[in-house]
Motif scaffolding. Structure first.
Motif, PDB file in Angstrom:
ATOM      1  N   ARG A  31     -33.880  18.608 -29.515  1.00 20.78           N
ATOM      2  CA  ARG A  31     -32.518  18.586 -30.020  1.00 20.78           C
ATOM      3  C   ARG A  31     -31.850  19.936 -29.738  1.00 20.78           C
ATOM      4  O   ARG A  31     -32.384  20.990 -30.049  1.00 20.78           O
ATOM      5  CB  ARG A  31     -32.530  18.314 -31.529  1.00 20.78           C
ATOM      6  N   ILE A 150     -19.439   9.469 -22.292  1.00 19.77           N
ATOM      7  CA  ILE A 150     -19.199  10.313 -23.462  1.00 19.77           C
ATOM      8  C   ILE A 150     -18.479   9.600 -24.602  1.00 19.77           C
ATOM      9  O   ILE A 150     -18.430  10.118 -25.719  1.00 19.77           O
ATOM     10  CB  ILE A 150     -18.407  11.582 -23.085  1.00 19.77           C
ATOM     11  N   ARG A 153     -19.873   9.265 -28.115  1.00 16.46           N
ATOM     12  CA  ARG A 153     -20.273  10.532 -28.741  1.00 16.46           C
ATOM     13  C   ARG A 153     -21.780  10.566 -28.959  1.00 16.46           C
ATOM     14  O   ARG A 153     -22.270  10.734 -30.085  1.00 16.46           O
ATOM     15  CB  ARG A 153     -19.516  10.740 -30.051  1.00 16.46           C
ATOM     16  N   LYS A 155     -25.855  11.415 -28.960  1.00 17.03           N
ATOM     17  CA  LYS A 155     -26.659  12.581 -29.338  1.00 17.03           C
ATOM     18  C   LYS A 155     -27.304  13.222 -28.113  1.00 17.03           C
ATOM     19  O   LYS A 155     -27.606  14.413 -28.109  1.00 17.03           O
ATOM     20  CB  LYS A 155     -27.748  12.176 -30.332  1.00 17.03           C
ATOM     21  N   LEU A 157     -26.827  13.336 -23.777  1.00 13.03           N
ATOM     22  CA  LEU A 157     -25.991  13.006 -22.628  1.00 13.03           C
ATOM     23  C   LEU A 157     -26.752  13.355 -21.359  1.00 13.03           C
ATOM     24  O   LEU A 157     -27.197  14.494 -21.187  1.00 13.03           O
ATOM     25  CB  LEU A 157     -24.679  13.783 -22.700  1.00 13.03           C
ATOM     26  N   LEU A 181     -19.247  20.172 -24.823  1.00  8.87           N
ATOM     27  CA  LEU A 181     -20.179  19.145 -25.272  1.00  8.87           C
ATOM     28  C   LEU A 181     -21.531  19.727 -25.665  1.00  8.87           C
ATOM     29  O   LEU A 181     -22.182  19.247 -26.598  1.00  8.87           O
ATOM     30  CB  LEU A 181     -20.378  18.095 -24.171  1.00  8.87           C
ATOM     31  N   SER A 182     -21.951  20.774 -24.964  1.00 11.26           N
ATOM     32  CA  SER A 182     -23.272  21.354 -25.224  1.00 11.26           C
ATOM     33  C   SER A 182     -23.382  21.966 -26.616  1.00 11.26           C
ATOM     34  O   SER A 182     -24.489  22.214 -27.103  1.00 11.26           O
ATOM     35  CB  SER A 182     -23.602  22.416 -24.160  1.00 11.26           C
ATOM     36  N   THR A 184     -22.616  20.462 -29.364  1.00  9.83           N
ATOM     37  CA  THR A 184     -22.982  19.434 -30.335  1.00  9.83           C
ATOM     38  C   THR A 184     -23.914  18.366 -29.767  1.00  9.83           C
ATOM     39  O   THR A 184     -24.390  17.513 -30.520  1.00  9.83           O
ATOM     40  CB  THR A 184     -21.727  18.724 -30.866  1.00  9.83           C
ATOM     41  N   THR A 185     -24.171  18.395 -28.458  1.00  8.61           N
ATOM     42  CA  THR A 185     -24.891  17.324 -27.790  1.00  8.61           C
ATOM     43  C   THR A 185     -26.046  17.896 -26.975  1.00  8.61           C
ATOM     44  O   THR A 185     -25.886  18.912 -26.300  1.00  8.61           O
ATOM     45  CB  THR A 185     -23.949  16.553 -26.842  1.00  8.61           C
ATOM     46  N   THR A 186     -27.193  17.243 -27.028  1.00  7.71           N
ATOM     47  CA  THR A 186     -28.306  17.601 -26.149  1.00  7.71           C
ATOM     48  C   THR A 186     -27.968  17.101 -24.747  1.00  7.71           C
ATOM     49  O   THR A 186     -27.532  15.962 -24.577  1.00  7.71           O
ATOM     50  CB  THR A 186     -29.607  16.952 -26.653  1.00  7.71           C
TER      51      THR A 186
END
Length: 233
Positions: A31, A150, A153, A155, A157, A181-182, A184-186
């Motif tokens: 994560r 995307i 949304r 978890k 990408l 994006l990085s 909040t997103t793996t």
């Protein structure tokens, strides 16, 4: 068990008609990771991504998804495939492509409409929203597919050559979008354009049938696309 691990690949191998595409691949996705993946054409990068996404079964090995340290059947994943995997003759328009990223999401029709409109604008495709994908340029189709990836949304990408076919102006826009994006997103991102991407990523994998992880202190990867060995520097 590390509760930050969301995907674990163990002893992954893939053969096509006795040709070894991937051999003994082992790594975990945690994560918050931003993993940049590079390697030569034909080295198995896309095959590895498809196995990780469970779109392709490995010849040997296991792919396990986790939530808080517990194995699960599914994860929230957005995927941008290479453009050449898309049938441009399929009768679907831009908004429908983007909206297809919400299949399985429990949203009202109004929420779907709102989110599709937001992402269509984000991708700069308002004037092409009802255009069939067969009438789009390569860059426009790439943006529609990125929008699909995307919109939920996710978890995690997974982006396979996101800069393909886009012009320089939108290329820089994608860099900014990926950086945002990085937070909040793996992210797992395959690209030959590593100069900017590498500066954002916290891990670097080189796939050439086997896997090498670069442990450079300042996260810069230099890869020569010829017969020379790849190098971390």
């Amino acid at each position: 068990m590390d509760k930050n691990i969301i995907i674990s690949l163990r002893n992954i191998s893939k053969r096509w008609e006795h040709k070894e595409v991937l051999t003994d691949i082992n790594f975990d996705v945690r994560r918050g990771d931003f993993i940049a993946i590079t390697g030569p054409n034909g080295g198995g990068k896309t095959t590895l991504l498809r196995i990780l996404l469970r779109l392709l079964k490995p010849t040997e090995g296991t792919v396990t998804y986790f939530h808080d340290g517990v194995p699960v059947d599914n994860l929230s994943i957005g995927y941008l495939p290479q453009k050449n995997l898309i049938d441009s003759k399929f009768p679907i328009d831009v908004e429908e492509v983007i909206a297809s990223g919400l299949i399985g999401e429990k949203l009202s029709k109004d929420e779907v409409r709102t989110r599709v409109g937001e992402v269509t604008r984000l991708m700069g495709l308002e004037s092409h929203s009802r255009a069939s994908i067969g009438n789009l340029s390569g860059g426009q189709l790439q943006r529609a597919l990125l929008g699909r990836a995307i919109i939920s949304r996710p978890k995690l990408l997974v982006l396979d050559e996101p800069l393909s076919y886009v012009d320089k102006r939108f290329e820089h826009y994608i860099y900014d979008l990926v950086a945002e994006l990085s937070k909040t997103t793996t992210l797992l991102l395959v690209s030959h354009e590593m100069s900017t991407i590498a500066g954002m990523a916290n891990r670097h994998l080189i796939i050439d049938h086997s896997l090498t992880e670069c442990h450079s202190a300042h996260h810069h990867v230099h890869y020569e696309c010829d017969d020379e060995d790849c190098a971390c520097c």
